[in-house]
Design an enzyme around this catalytic site. Structure first.
Site, short mmCIF file in Angstrom:
data_model
loop_
_atom_site.label_atom_id
_atom_site.label_comp_id
_atom_site.label_asym_id
_atom_site.label_seq_id
_atom_site.Cartn_x
_atom_site.Cartn_y
_atom_site.Cartn_z
N HIS A 143 0.83 -1.20 0.00
CA HIS A 143 0.00 0.00 0.00
C HIS A 143 0.87 1.25 0.00
O HIS A 143 2.08 1.18 0.18
CB HIS A 143 -0.94 0.03 1.22
CG HIS A 143 -2.08 -0.93 1.12
ND1 HIS A 143 -1.96 -2.26 1.45
CD2 HIS A 143 -3.37 -0.76 0.70
CE1 HIS A 143 -3.13 -2.87 1.27
NE2 HIS A 143 -3.99 -1.98 0.81
N LYS A 147 -0.46 4.89 4.58
CA LYS A 147 -1.32 3.94 5.30
C LYS A 147 -0.74 3.66 6.68
O LYS A 147 0.46 3.38 6.81
CB LYS A 147 -1.46 2.63 4.50
CG LYS A 147 -2.47 1.66 5.11
CD LYS A 147 -2.73 0.49 4.17
CE LYS A 147 -3.70 -0.52 4.78
NZ LYS A 147 -5.01 0.07 5.06
#
Length: 254
Positions: A143, A147
């Protein structure tokens, strides 16, 4: 037209949902919840759910785990269906939302992508076929660098589904730098990558004797999660109390 309250409306996903909702004619946002109330929205924004006075048919949450309890209390008080898309809930929070579903409709998924949920079904099938043949399972997720939680809620959702399909008590191992021993047969390895602007990538490896099966999914845009959340809101608005997931939505669309 359904009326929706959007929690986390000033965040990245909130803005995407706002944009996607504006392109539809079956649902509209009538209020938002966010600490940043000064953002440019076409609807009023409140810092907490208890300050909302307008009526609505459903609430969609893409915010922070810390807001779960106030949202559950608001939902139970107003009998408002809740679509909970926030990741990072701990076990006590998951238990709390499960208990609240005994009073109101709740849709809970750690990933709102149809593709990811299909990957999960394929992974469960693969585990049932290959699990007894000496295949080890490893999950790799990647990600963007903003995040906060790791591993991703989706990676844990995939692991939980595979563990359930195995019918065994599985152990999750996060990375291997501290391990100085051979891999356990009842182990699922979970590995996280954070960097750049990666929207979301998940790979499930079934590594067996002399062959490897890989099932993967790559999200190209956050809009897939927004459309999934909006579709879940339309789905949930007409449901009775209970706990629903993307599997229920997929089944209805079939």
């Amino acid at each position: 037209m359904l009326k929706m309250i959007l929690s986390g409306c000033s965040g990245t996903m909130g803005k995407v949902i706002d944009h996607c909702t504006a392109e539809r004619n079956d649902i509209e946002i009538v209020a938002g919840i966010d600490l940043h109330t000064g953002s440019d929205h076409s609807f009023p924004v409140y810092p907490s759910p208890e300050q909302i006075s307008c009526s609505a048919d459903v609430l969609v949450d893409f915010s922070n785990p810390a807001l779960l309890n106030p949202l559950l209390e608001f939902g139970k008080k107003t009998k408002l269906p809740l679509v909970l898309c926030t990741t990072g809930y701990d076990k006590s929070q998951v238990k709390a939302l499960q208990e609240a579903s005994g009073e109101i409709p709740i849709f809970y998924s750690r990933n709102m992508s149809m593709g990811i949920n299909l990957l999960i079904e394929l992974a469960k099938k693969a585990e049932r076929v290959l699990g007894s043949s000496g295949f080890d399972v490893e999950i790799v997720e990647a990600h963007h660098n903003q995040k906060i939680d790791a591993p991703s809620g989706t990676a844990l959702m995939i692991a939980d589904s595979i563990a359930e399909a195995s019918g065994k008590q599985m152990h999750y191992l996060y990375d291997r730098h501290s391990q100085r021993k051979k891999r356990s047969v009842r182990e699922i390895g979970i590995h996280s990558i954070r960097g750049g602007t990666i929207v979301g990538e998940h790979r499930v490896l079934f590594a067996g004797p002399h062959e490897v099966l890989t099932i993967s999914h790559s999200a190209q845009s956050k809009e897939i999660f927004a459309h999934g959340a909006i579709n879940a809101a339309v789905f949930l608005a007409r449901k009775e109390k209970g706990l629903y997931s993307m599997a229920d939505l997929i089944q209805e669309e079939d």
